[in-house]
Design an enzyme around this catalytic site. Structure first.
Site, PDB file in Angstrom:
ATOM      1  N   THR A   1      17.278 -52.166  99.755  1.00 12.62           N
ATOM      2  CA  THR A   1      17.492 -53.476 100.365  1.00 12.62           C
ATOM      3  C   THR A   1      18.027 -54.367  99.554  1.00 12.62           C
ATOM      4  OG1 THR A   1      15.539 -54.621 100.025  1.00 12.62           O
ATOM      5  CG2 THR A   1      15.305 -52.982 101.667  1.00 12.62           C
ATOM      6  N   ASP A   2      18.656 -55.546 100.091  1.00 13.54           N
ATOM      7  CA  ASP A   2      18.926 -56.711  99.267  1.00 13.54           C
ATOM      8  C   ASP A   2      17.814 -57.580  98.963  1.00 13.54           C
ATOM      9  OD1 ASP A   2      20.139 -58.583  97.571  1.00 13.54           O
ATOM     10  OD2 ASP A   2      22.192 -58.523  99.074  1.00 13.54           O
ATOM     11  N   TRP A   3      17.802 -58.711  98.456  1.00 13.52           N
ATOM     12  CA  TRP A   3      16.830 -59.704  98.347  1.00 13.52           C
ATOM     13  C   TRP A   3      16.115 -60.063  99.370  1.00 13.52           C
ATOM     14  CZ3 TRP A   3      15.092 -60.896  93.321  1.00 13.52           C
ATOM     15  CH2 TRP A   3      14.325 -61.956  93.231  1.00 13.52           C
ATOM     16  N   LYS A   4      14.802 -59.637  99.625  1.00 18.43           N
ATOM     17  CA  LYS A   4      13.827 -60.056 100.628  1.00 18.43           C
ATOM     18  C   LYS A   4      14.268 -59.801 101.989  1.00 18.43           C
ATOM     19  CE  LYS A   4      10.674 -63.917 100.946  1.00 18.43           C
ATOM     20  NZ  LYS A   4      10.395 -65.441 100.598  1.00 18.43           N
ATOM     21  N   ASP A   5      15.075 -58.887 102.364  1.00 19.49           N
ATOM     22  CA  ASP A   5      15.755 -58.506 103.376  1.00 19.49           C
ATOM     23  C   ASP A   5      14.910 -57.808 104.448  1.00 19.49           C
ATOM     24  OD1 ASP A   5      18.014 -60.083 103.302  1.00 19.49           O
ATOM     25  OD2 ASP A   5      19.345 -58.754 102.516  1.00 19.49           O
TER      26      ASP A   5
END
Length: 780
Positions: A314-318
């Site tokens: 994932t990307d940041w906190k997605d």
């Protein structure tokens, strides 16, 4: 289908010349079959240990400091927190730096060495942690590292070998920092200049992005990714991230599947075929569905159709964003269920361990199948084995070539080849002995030269680390002689809650300095930014910068406009007032030096635009547009200002010498679907100095069942020529390179007339037959 049959099809594709940037045959199943050592380890793991491998937290979580969001300085690990993360929650990956700040090599060795000590020696199974970082134009979080131009500048070099070499050096210096996993390259297309991450792309063209993406992957991973100087590449952001309707980061994309497959998928497929080890996911939504929740894209398209066998992160906190932002999940736990079932293998959490608790519960409740967990962990463990982390979790060797003369020479070369001369009314190169006024907010800053992801996320800490390098002002003084150079900024950048704003000074000092100078070097553009802080409401240059330019124009002094920007800001209202325009993009620490060499003729510019430079806010079009964008060219159709008006076209770039093209030749005027066409052209340097030229081959389909693009790039080659020297450049074109995605979503080649264009030369050929390939199911 048997392996033999697939192998035969693969051989046929090679024989028939299918380019690696074109989509091909659907590949293997998306479920990974573990290699024996992974299978053996997987059999020993508890559910909690498997889920932990799918979790990734940021470094601040395990350092000494007041909370999980900030760390004490000097930086030091909190071993109790490291043990909690790795031994209690079984976390398998850590990313990022602490306090949003670059660290020296020794600190990286200390921190990652201690983390691996806990993981390898104290955990039950001794599984090493995989550490990841955004090393996007060099080892950007290592304070001593070599910085190259950002991706948009590398694309402007149009130099495959140089791009690969820059990536290889970035890999070497990242691995020297004890970090084996790089969140790069960006394979989103830069087709909308409003988008704040355009500078992280290779520009607007499918072929250019595909070719350069493959070179980056090969440079990062090498022949053996476990070697001491290589890192795992990460393709991002899958898929369609860079074309939101609003132009703002992480906002919805509305796109057809034809457009998605024809424009946005090929670069990812080419890099997957090149062996990329991981993929990071688009943080936004496509047609209302968050991509992190889209099983059709993550599993059916990426893993099944493209045959991707690496790690999907994932990307940041997605995953949290599925609940808090996008509201497609009623709880955080439901968000975990949706994302993992969609095909996510590793979650960039990044601040807590709730993901682990929730996923364990979801498996026990039967909401997430164990087969999905095993597939994800198989991919993660395979990556760790491939990187050699089980054998050597920390750096091997002395890395004596870190920051070497050859490394620096490559960075200088890349910066020099990226710089693009857009306009020159006989002013450049400047003569020795001229008195120069240097002005503008970008004249005396290393931050703007580097851009975001440079020593810190937004690049706001660059000045703390880059004092040994030359700003544009300092480089011009070194070239021209300090006594001949005057500096008055006129406009300056100031820190604010929005990372940066502008402050205009009294222009009288600037005008007085101009009256005593022979030429003005006006340095405009943007300060550093990326992601949401880079969103804007107006693509025009700021009014402060416009007013400064207009004031200088009243002096009658010749003006060189230097653009130092991550995206093409509109300059149409001031462009007529300047005599030369030079685009530097974001050239890195050696950009000021390279620019000064170009201005004074020590270096002949050879960069070419990797995007279309727009003239107006309502004419944001790309070069590969549809004929309906050019209705003013059609007989009997009223213009109504709907013409295709651009400031500078895609592929444009001037030189201090001149090149003549002649003898455009086709090997045949007929092309069968199983044949190749050879296109050749002779290029001569008819000027009086050596130069580099990018030979660009475009092909246009006269008529098609879907409205064809007016032209498409189908080949390019960068060559060097001495004065009077000629070279014949040849391209091989297979019928598959003429394909487009049809309404049935199959790649389609249609018989008919095609036009080849190189420079101002054109020739036609006929394709004898039509055919389709790649059976697909819709995914949108």
């Amino acid at each position: 289908m048997t392996r033999i049959k697939w192998a035969l099809i693969g051989v046929l594709i090679v024989l028939f010349g299918c380019d690696h940037h074109q989509p091909g045959i659907m590949q293997a199943s998306f479920v990974m079959k573990p290699q024996p050592r992974v299978e053996a380890l997987l059999a020993k793991m508890t559910l909690e240990e498997k889920v932990g491998q799918m979790a990734q937290v940021t470094l601040d979580v395990v350092t000494q400091g007041p909370n999980a969001y900030e760390s004490d300085e000097p930086l030091k690990l909190n071993i109790d927190l490291v043990r909690e993360a790795i031994l209690t929650h079984k976390v398998g990956s850590i990313l990022n730096t602490a306090n949003n700040r670059a660290r020296p090599l020794e600190k990286w060795h200390e921190v990652i060495g201690q983390i691996q000590q806990v993981a390898v020696r104290e955990s039950r199974l001794g599984i090493p942690v995989i550490y990841g970082i955004d090393a996007i134009h060099g080892a950007t979080y290592t304070s001593e590292a070599t910085f190259f131009p950002q991706q948009i500048g590398l694309a402007a070099t149009w130099n495959r070998d140089l791009v690969r070499k820059c990536a290889a050096i970035a890999a070497y210096e990242t691995r020297a920092s004890a970090i084996p996993w790089n969140f790069s390259p960006v394979l989103d297309l830069g087709r909308d200049p409003r988008f704040p991450r355009m500078w992280e792309t290779f520009g607007e063209d499918v072929m250019l992005a595909s070719e350069m993406g493959v070179q980056m992957v090969k440079g990062y991973q090498g022949e053996d990714v476990s070697a001491p100087g290589q890192v795992a590449a990460t393709l991002k952001h899958f898929l369609g991230y860079s074309v939101p309707a609003s132009g703002k980061d992480r906002t919805p994309v509305h796109i057809s599947e034809v457009e998605l497959r024809e424009r946005h998928l090929p670069a990812f497929k080419a890099a997957v075929d090149a062996g990329a080890k991981s993929v990071m996911i688009n943080s936004g939504l496509i047609n209302g569905t968050p991509v992190h929740a889209n099983k059709a894209l993550l599993t059916d398209l990426l893993k099944k159709e493209l045959g991707f066998t690496g790690v999907v992160v994932t990307d940041w906190k997605d995953i949290d964003n599925l609940h808090f932002r996008d509201r497609v999940a009623a709880t955080r736990k439901e968000a975990v269920k949706i994302a993992v079932n969609a095909g996510i293998d590793m979650a960039m959490i990044p601040y807590d361990f709730d993901f682990c608790k929730d996923l364990v519960a979801l498996v026990r409740e039967g909401e997430v199948p164990m087969s999905r967990i095993d597939d994800a962990v198989t991919r993660i463990l395979t990556l760790k084995y491939d990187l050699g982390l089980f054998d050597q979790p920390t750096p091997r060797g002395d890395y004596e070539d870190f920051g070497s003369e050859e490394t620096v020479a490559t960075a200088r070369k890349a910066a020099g080849e990226s710089i693009t001369l857009l306009k020159n009314q006989g002013l450049l190169p400047l003569s020795r002995g001229v008195k120069v006024l240097v002005t503008g907010p970008n004249a005396h800053t290393m931050r703007a030269l580097n851009g975001g992801w440079s020593y810190s996320w937004q690049g706001e800490k660059v000045e703390e680390f880059a004092n040994e390098y030359q700003t544009i002002l300092e480089a011009i003084k070194a070239q021209a002689g300090e006594e001949l150079v005057t500096f008055e900024p006129g406009v300056t950048y100031v820190e604010s809650g929005k990372y940066w704003e502008e402050e205009a000074a009294d222009f009288r000092a600037v005008l007085d300095a101009a009256s005593n100078s022979d030429v003005v070097v006006l340095c405009l553009g943007e300060n550093s930014y990326t992601e949401k802080p880079g969103d804007l409401h107006d693509l025009s240059l700021s009014q402060n910068q416009v007013r400064l330019t207009r004031a200088l124009a009243t002096t009658g002094k010749p003006i060189v406009l230097v653009l130092n920007e991550g995206r093409p800001r509109l300059i149409s209202e001031i462009e007529p007032d300047v005599d030369a325009v030079v685009q530097t993009y974001l050239p890195g620490n050696y950009g000021g030096e390279a620019l000064a060499q170009v201005l004074f003729g020590e270096l002949n510019p050879s960069g070419k635009l990797p995007y279309t430079y727009p003239m107006f806010a309502n004419t944001l079009v790309t070069y590969d547009h549809k004929p309906s964008e050019e209705q003013d060219k059609m007989e009997g159709v009223y213009d109504y200002e709907s013409d295709f008006a651009v400031q500078y076209p895609f592929g444009h770039g001037l030189s201090y010498t001149s090149f003549a093209y002649k003898d455009l030749t086709l090997s045949d005027d007929q092309l069968d679907t199983d044949e190749e066409l050879t296109v050749s052209v002779t290029v001569t340097n008819v000027g009086d100095r050596a130069g580099k030229e990018v030979v660009q081959l475009f092909i246009a389909d006269a008529y098609a069942s879907l409205s064809p693009d007016v032209k498409r790039l189908r080949g390019f080659e960068k060559i060097s020529l001495e004065p009077g020297q000629s070279k014949t450049v040849r391209f091989s074109i297979h019928a598959r390179q003429l394909a487009f995605v049809g309404k049935d979503l199959r790649w389609t080649v249609e018989k008919g007339t095609y036009e080849v264009q190189i420079s101002n030369l054109k020739k036609q050929f006929e394709l004898s037959d039509s055919y389709k390939w790649q059976e697909v199911d819709p995914v949108l």
